[in-house]
Design a protein around this motif. Structure first.
Motif, short mmCIF file in Angstrom:
data_model
loop_
_atom_site.label_atom_id
_atom_site.label_comp_id
_atom_site.label_asym_id
_atom_site.label_seq_id
_atom_site.Cartn_x
_atom_site.Cartn_y
_atom_site.Cartn_z
N LYS A 63 5.60 1.05 0.78
CA LYS A 63 4.39 1.58 1.43
C LYS A 63 3.14 1.15 0.66
N GLN A 64 3.14 1.32 -0.65
CA GLN A 64 1.98 0.96 -1.45
C GLN A 64 1.69 -0.54 -1.35
N SER A 65 2.75 -1.34 -1.28
CA SER A 65 2.58 -2.79 -1.18
C SER A 65 1.96 -3.19 0.16
N VAL A 66 2.41 -2.53 1.24
CA VAL A 66 1.87 -2.86 2.56
C VAL A 66 0.42 -2.39 2.67
N VAL A 67 0.12 -1.18 2.20
CA VAL A 67 -1.25 -0.68 2.24
C VAL A 67 -2.18 -1.59 1.44
N ALA A 68 -1.66 -2.18 0.37
CA ALA A 68 -2.47 -3.08 -0.47
C ALA A 68 -2.65 -4.46 0.14
N GLY A 69 -2.02 -4.69 1.31
CA GLY A 69 -2.21 -5.96 2.00
C GLY A 69 -1.28 -7.07 1.56
N LEU A 70 -0.12 -6.71 0.99
CA LEU A 70 0.79 -7.72 0.47
C LEU A 70 1.80 -8.22 1.49
N GLY A 71 1.87 -7.57 2.66
CA GLY A 71 2.83 -8.05 3.65
C GLY A 71 3.02 -7.07 4.79
N ILE A 72 4.05 -7.35 5.60
CA ILE A 72 4.44 -6.54 6.75
C ILE A 72 5.75 -5.84 6.42
N ALA A 73 5.95 -4.62 6.93
CA ALA A 73 7.21 -3.91 6.68
C ALA A 73 7.54 -2.98 7.84
N VAL A 74 8.83 -2.66 7.95
CA VAL A 74 9.30 -1.61 8.84
C VAL A 74 9.52 -0.38 7.97
N LEU A 75 8.72 0.67 8.22
CA LEU A 75 8.75 1.86 7.37
C LEU A 75 8.96 3.13 8.19
N PRO A 76 9.53 4.16 7.58
CA PRO A 76 9.73 5.42 8.30
C PRO A 76 8.40 6.02 8.76
N GLN A 77 8.36 6.53 9.98
CA GLN A 77 7.13 7.12 10.49
C GLN A 77 6.69 8.30 9.65
N TRP A 78 7.67 9.09 9.14
CA TRP A 78 7.32 10.26 8.35
C TRP A 78 6.60 9.87 7.05
N LEU A 79 6.82 8.63 6.60
CA LEU A 79 6.22 8.19 5.34
C LEU A 79 4.80 7.65 5.54
#
Length: 311
Positions: A227-243
């Motif tokens: 999550k922190q990596s995606v928020v920082a603009g490092l890539g795309i991810a499939v993450l849990p909605q609750w997170l």
């Protein structure tokens, strides 16, 4: 000599492969553990355990005795739990293993309420995020997210993990927004290492299954790290909605390819198969089943309160 305690010490030594680990688990000194095994071997007039410089082995003649000890201790636990359940006061140590991020977000915040409700249950919590061997490590109950492999464990579904394909506005501005599933092959896709096929993403598209093999520069067993990596603009991810629900609402993350829905993962409470489900385990599962039912992110599609039935 407390025969049952000595049998339990013997069984756990074989399961854990360490006198030190058993001493720590049972809150005993290592010398007292050794004395118990020595006394048990003396009473049986045979060697039960063989120790060398590298590991602990079960003596050949003790194999059947080891199996019978497990059976006897299980039957003793069943009898004791039946008595405890009749008093309606669950007691004892409850050892649980939790996925690190999910445990932090959904389990630990409600442990205070659980402890107030069941003050005689002592909690031992593993939040390392690793998949454990419940039987060999003496775990009473574990929370697992994802499709379960066949095993000798009992599983009770207590929720569902909806997932979302996301990226940050900064990443999309720099690398463009994918318009099709195949476009993901051109992007840095971050993924979980705990999945069997961690570089394989599965979606539902117009009621059909669709999948793609992805590649990326970051892999982790931690949802927090991804999550922190995606928020920082490092890539795309499939993450849990609750997170990531709050990050989506705040505009920090943007859902992508809305016509493609990542396959949801079931959330299960699992525990070792036995003739009798300990009351402390029943109480834990019911407590969190009730909490998850009232959370729309975890039970988005629930129409009525699910009933947890124990055999």
């Amino acid at each position: 000599m407390d025969r049952f305690l000595s049998m339990k010490v013997f069984v756990r030594i074989i399961q854990l492969g360490s006198f030190t680990a058993v001493a720590s688990e049972m809150n005993m000194t290592q010398s007292s553990i050794s004395k118990r095994i020595a006394a048990l071997e003396e009473s049986l007039e045979t060697k039960l355990i063989i120790r060398n410089s590298r590991k602990i082995l079960l003596a050949d003649v003790a194999s059947n005795y080891y199996k019978q000890c497990i059976r006897i201790l299980n039957e003793l636990e069943i009898a004791e739990n039946e008595i405890k359940e009749n008093t309606l006061m669950p007691t004892g140590n409850l050892r649980m293993s939790l996925p690190d991020t999910f445990g932090r977000v959904f389990i630990t915040p409600h442990l205070i309420e659980f402890k107030k409700k069941y003050p005689m249950i002592n909690l031992d919590i593993d939040l390392l995020g690793r998949r454990v061997d419940l039987v060999n490590e003496g775990i009473d109950v574990a929370i697992r997210i994802g499709h379960l492999a066949d095993s000798n464990l009992i599983a009770r579904k207590i929720g569902s993990c909806e997932r979302v394909l996301v990226a940050s506005p900064q990443y999309l501005e720099s690398h463009g927004t994918p318009q099709t599933l195949d476009d993901l092959k051109m992007h840095n896709c971050l993924c979980f290492t705990q999945r069997g096929e961690f570089n394989h993403w599965n979606f539902i598209y117009k009621k059909n299954k669709a999948s793609i093999t992805i590649h990326g520069s970051i892999k982790s067993s931690s949802g927090d790290v991804l999550k922190q990596s995606v928020v920082a603009g490092l890539g795309i991810a499939v993450l849990p909605q609750w997170l990531i629900d709050e990050d989506i609402q705040a505009g920090k993350l943007i859902p992508l390819l809305p016509e493609y829905s990542p396959v949801a993962f079931p959330i299960h409470a699992v525990y070792p198969q036995n003739h009798f489900v300990p009351l402390k385990v029943k109480c834990f599962i019911k407590h969190y089943n009730d909490i998850f039912f009232n959370n729309p992110i975890i039970n988005k599609n629930s129409l009525k309160k699910p009933s947890i039935v124990f055999n």
